[in-house]
Design an enzyme around this catalytic site. Structure first.
Site, PDB file in Angstrom:
ATOM      1  N   ASP A 180      62.343  23.888  28.367  1.00  0.00           N
ATOM      2  CA  ASP A 180      63.077  23.420  29.321  1.00  0.00           C
ATOM      3  C   ASP A 180      62.384  22.324  29.843  1.00  0.00           C
ATOM      4  OD1 ASP A 180      65.024  25.509  28.808  1.00  0.00           O
ATOM      5  OD2 ASP A 180      63.857  26.720  30.555  1.00  0.00           O
TER       6      ASP A 180
HETATM    7  N1  URA Z   1      62.051  30.536  28.085  1.00  0.00           N
HETATM    8  C1  URA Z   1      62.593  29.691  29.029  1.00  0.00           C
HETATM    9  O1  URA Z   1      63.207  30.308  30.092  1.00  0.00           O
HETATM   10  N2  URA Z   1      62.400  28.510  29.163  1.00  0.00           N
HETATM   11  C2  URA Z   1      61.559  28.111  28.244  1.00  0.00           C
HETATM   12  O2  URA Z   1      61.308  26.583  28.343  1.00  0.00           O
HETATM   13  C3  URA Z   1      61.036  28.585  27.199  1.00  0.00           C
HETATM   14  C4  URA Z   1      61.258  30.073  27.051  1.00  0.00           C
END
Ligand code: URA
Length: 245
Positions: free
Chosen positions: A107
């Site tokens: 993310d």
């Molecule tokens: N899980 C999440 O919620 N975000 C990420 O970036 C990676 C794994």
């Protein structure tokens, strides 16, 4: 190997050892040869199978690169984006080459180990759900949760709010406080997976960092925002040193 023609300064710097400006300086000094002839023009076009020597050393060109990036907050895991800087945009020039993409998505607000490559087959292998290559994260959350209950739930397979049943994951408490910190190991990569896992136990993830892909940890001497090439040995660790559970 590709028969595509690229500028010699680009080809040499794309191997990740010397920057483009250093290559140009070496060419000026007559330190670069192409198929036995001294190169005088940095713009001369070569293929990845030409014989190139730099400072008397043969350039062993690789068809693909594998880059460890310590991804900062606010950068998107994509090759290009209309609005935001991407993990490819922030790579140093000497590591940039065509067709780079992140193998797996983090993310925008997640930090840590992002593997950037131009090798689609490799990415497919480590991301394929059937391979179960682990990903390890450190997650800080908004409030305390029932640790034993969450640990058991993660291990048995969390059922997300939309009914998705996840594979077994490992939860360990790292720091017990009002905003506890956990290590989480998962073996799949569903959208917002860790955030949704904690949400199902009544907590919001406030900080998330990926610290390993399979058996390869993030190099903790790599500053946030920096990147370097992985060695062949490190690349093998991803699958060979991965601890299955
Ligand atoms: N899980 C999440 O919620 N975000 C990420 O970036 C990676 C794994």
């Amino acid at each position: 190997m590709t028969a595509k023609k690229e500028r010699i300064d680009k080809v040499i710097s794309s191997q990740g050892l010397i920057s483009r400006s250093e290559v140009k300086a070496l060419i000026k000094k007559g330190e670069v040869t192409l198929n036995g002839e001294v190169v005088t023009d940095s713009a001369v076009k070569v293929t990845y199978s030409d014989d190139i020597f730099v400072n008397g050393e043969k350039l062993f060109q690789t068809e693909h690169v594998y880059i460890m990036l310590n991804k900062p907050h606010g950068v998107v895991s994509a090759s290009n984006d209309k609005n935001d800087k991407t993990v490819v945009d922030i790579l140093p020039d000497e590591l940039k080459r065509k067709n780079l993409f992140p193998a797996g998505r983090l993310d925008k607000d997640t930090t840590g180990f992002c593997l950037v490559t131009d090798d689609g087959d490799f990415a497919h292998n480590i991301l394929s759900p059937s391979r179960h290559v682990t990903k390890t994260y450190i997650a800080k959350i908004s409030n305390p949760i029932d640790y034993e209950k969450a640990k058991k739930g993660f291990s048995e397979g969390v059922v997300l709010a939309d009914g998705t049943v996840l594979l077994s994951a490992v939860l360990s408490l790292i720091e017990d406080s009002d905003n506890p910190v956990f290590k989480v190991i998962i073996k799949e990569g569903k959208y917002h997976q860790i955030k949704r896992m904690f949400a199902s136990f009544g907590a919001t993830v406030t900080e998330l960092k990926r610290i390993a892909i399979g058996g390869l940890p993030l190099d903790d001497s790599l500053p946030v925002g920096s990147a370097r090439l992985l060695t062949g040995e490190e690349l093998k660790f991803i699958v060979e040193n991965d601890e299955k559970f």
